[in-house]
Design an enzyme around this catalytic site. Structure first.
Site, PDB file in Angstrom:
ATOM      1  CB  THR A 234       0.485   6.937  -3.125  1.00 48.49           C
ATOM      2  OG1 THR A 234       1.588   7.456  -3.868  1.00 48.49           O
ATOM      3  CG2 THR A 234      -0.782   7.123  -3.945  1.00 48.49           C
TER       4      THR A 234
ATOM      5  CE  LYS B 217       4.004   4.634  -6.841  1.00 51.20           C
ATOM      6  NZ  LYS B 217       4.483   4.100  -5.551  1.00 51.20           N
TER       7      LYS B 217
ATOM      8  CG  ASP C 247       7.667   0.315  -2.638  1.00 51.30           C
ATOM      9  OD1 ASP C 247       7.639   1.547  -2.440  1.00 51.30           O
ATOM     10  OD2 ASP C 247       8.730  -0.294  -2.869  1.00 51.30           O
TER      11      ASP C 247
ATOM     12  CG  ASP D  75       5.159   5.109 -17.609  1.00 51.42           C
ATOM     13  OD1 ASP D  75       5.631   4.026 -17.251  1.00 51.42           O
ATOM     14  OD2 ASP D  75       4.102   5.578 -17.155  1.00 51.42           O
TER      15      ASP D  75
ATOM     16  CG  HIS E  44       3.899  -2.175 -12.653  1.00 51.39           C
ATOM     17  ND1 HIS E  44       3.544  -1.385 -13.722  1.00 51.39           N
ATOM     18  CD2 HIS E  44       4.520  -1.324 -11.781  1.00 51.39           C
ATOM     19  CE1 HIS E  44       3.932  -0.138 -13.510  1.00 51.39           C
ATOM     20  NE2 HIS E  44       4.534  -0.081 -12.338  1.00 51.39           N
TER      21      HIS E  44
ATOM     22  CE  LYS F  41       1.872   2.894 -16.445  1.00 50.87           C
ATOM     23  NZ  LYS F  41       2.418   4.026 -15.699  1.00 50.87           N
TER      24      LYS F  41
ATOM     25  N   GLY G 172       7.269   8.875 -14.450  1.00 55.49           N
ATOM     26  CA  GLY G 172       8.468   8.100 -14.111  1.00 55.49           C
ATOM     27  C   GLY G 172       9.236   7.656 -15.349  1.00 55.49           C
TER      28      GLY G 172
HETATM   29  P1  IMP Z   1       7.705   4.321  -4.867  1.00 56.40           P
HETATM   30  O1  IMP Z   1       6.850   3.087  -5.007  1.00 56.40           O
HETATM   31  O2  IMP Z   1       6.975   5.469  -4.273  1.00 56.40           O
HETATM   32  O3  IMP Z   1       9.021   4.004  -4.239  1.00 56.40           O
HETATM   33  O4  IMP Z   1       8.035   4.863  -6.309  1.00 56.40           O
HETATM   34  C1  IMP Z   1       8.130   4.033  -7.388  1.00 56.40           C
HETATM   35  C2  IMP Z   1       9.014   4.637  -8.448  1.00 56.40           C
HETATM   36  O5  IMP Z   1       9.188   3.630  -9.435  1.00 56.40           O
HETATM   37  C3  IMP Z   1       8.371   5.825  -9.152  1.00 56.40           C
HETATM   38  O6  IMP Z   1       8.757   7.049  -8.594  1.00 56.40           O
HETATM   39  C4  IMP Z   1       8.902   5.649 -10.569  1.00 56.40           C
HETATM   40  O7  IMP Z   1      10.190   6.171 -10.666  1.00 56.40           O
HETATM   41  C5  IMP Z   1       8.978   4.137 -10.714  1.00 56.40           C
HETATM   42  N1  IMP Z   1       7.703   3.594 -11.207  1.00 56.40           N
HETATM   43  C6  IMP Z   1       6.851   2.762 -10.566  1.00 56.40           C
HETATM   44  N2  IMP Z   1       5.786   2.499 -11.317  1.00 56.40           N
HETATM   45  C7  IMP Z   1       5.944   3.202 -12.445  1.00 56.40           C
HETATM   46  C8  IMP Z   1       5.124   3.348 -13.595  1.00 56.40           C
HETATM   47  O8  IMP Z   1       4.014   2.834 -13.727  1.00 56.40           O
HETATM   48  N3  IMP Z   1       5.638   4.153 -14.537  1.00 56.40           N
HETATM   49  C9  IMP Z   1       6.846   4.774 -14.434  1.00 56.40           C
HETATM   50  N4  IMP Z   1       7.628   4.682 -13.384  1.00 56.40           N
HETATM   51  C10 IMP Z   1       7.177   3.902 -12.381  1.00 56.40           C
END
Ligand code: IMP
Length: 216
Positions: free
Chosen positions: A18, A23, A84, A174, A199, A194, A172
């Protein structure tokens, strides 16, 4: 007393597939004190190539997680973990789901957290509290070698979408995600809180369990 054996082959290095700063911070923290040597794409001199944008075009979190793990495992040639994740809002029939990262951009706004959060509030305007239920979902994929069968773990955490942001921590969605476990938004709690219920925390801890129990 002998030192804990690395659960991974060769050097114990684990590439985390990533480039998302939020993350990276959380995943680094979840591996603290464990016998893994984490590496991120930038540490491995894996520069961002145009084809990376195609990795998240699948229709499920699992498909995307495996695509990212496969792609980076091939480029890095070390054991690789990818995840993801996204937000599923019941009143929006599960949207933004796998499109969470680029949801606003798909609707003509700039890409990014601020625009995503603004769109979420707009789509839920007038929806009463009891119908604002939502969950974060995360699928983690681990590949020991580029062509190995992936090990998959999935986890969720349940919540509700607030009518205005609360707190500035996390990333994101949150500040708009009210965790039922914590009775707070993820934007207003320390990282450790958190991680206990999220998740990502749940999925990665479950994967670590599998990796450390595996016979060498
Ligand atoms: P991807 O997995 O790179 O497609 O991105 C996941 C997207 O989901 C992030 O850019 C956030 O918008 C949202 N997301 C996933 N996990 C979280 C989290 O723990 N907090 C806030 N937003 C999240």
């Amino acid at each position: 007393m002998t030192a804990p054996r690395s659960p991974l082959p060769s050097s114990g290095k684990l590439l985390i597939a990533t480039r998302n700063e939020g993350k990276i911070r959380e995943i680094r923290d979840l591996f603290t004190g464990l016998p893994f040597r984490l590496a991120f794409p930038a540490d491995q001199f894996l520069e961002r190539l145009p084809d990376e944008r195609d990795l998240e075009r699948g229709t499920s979190f699992a498909e995307n997680a495996v695509a990212k793990a496969r792609y980076f495992a091939k480029r890095g040639n070390v054991p690789t973990l990818a995840e993801d994740s996204g937000l599923e809002v019941d009143a929006l029939e599960g949207a933004p789901g796998v499109f969470s990262a680029r949801w606003a951009a798909m609707h003509g706004s700039p890409e990014g957290d601020a625009a995503n959060n603004a769109l979420l509030l707009e789509r839920l305007a007038g929806v009463p509290d009891e119908q604002r239920t939502a969950r974060y979902r995360c699928v983690v994929a681990y590949l020991e070698t580029p062509l190995a069968k992936p090990q998959l773990v999935e986890a969720t955490c349940e919540g509700r979408i607030l009518t205005a942001p609360r707190g500035t921590d996390g990333f994101g969605y949150d500040p708009l995600f009210y965790s039922l476990d914590l009775a707070s938004s993820f934007g207003e709690v320390p990282l450790a809180a958190k991680q206990r219920v999220s998740h990502r925390g749940r999925a990665i801890r479950a994967l670590i369990e599998v990796l450390v129990r595996r016979p060498a």
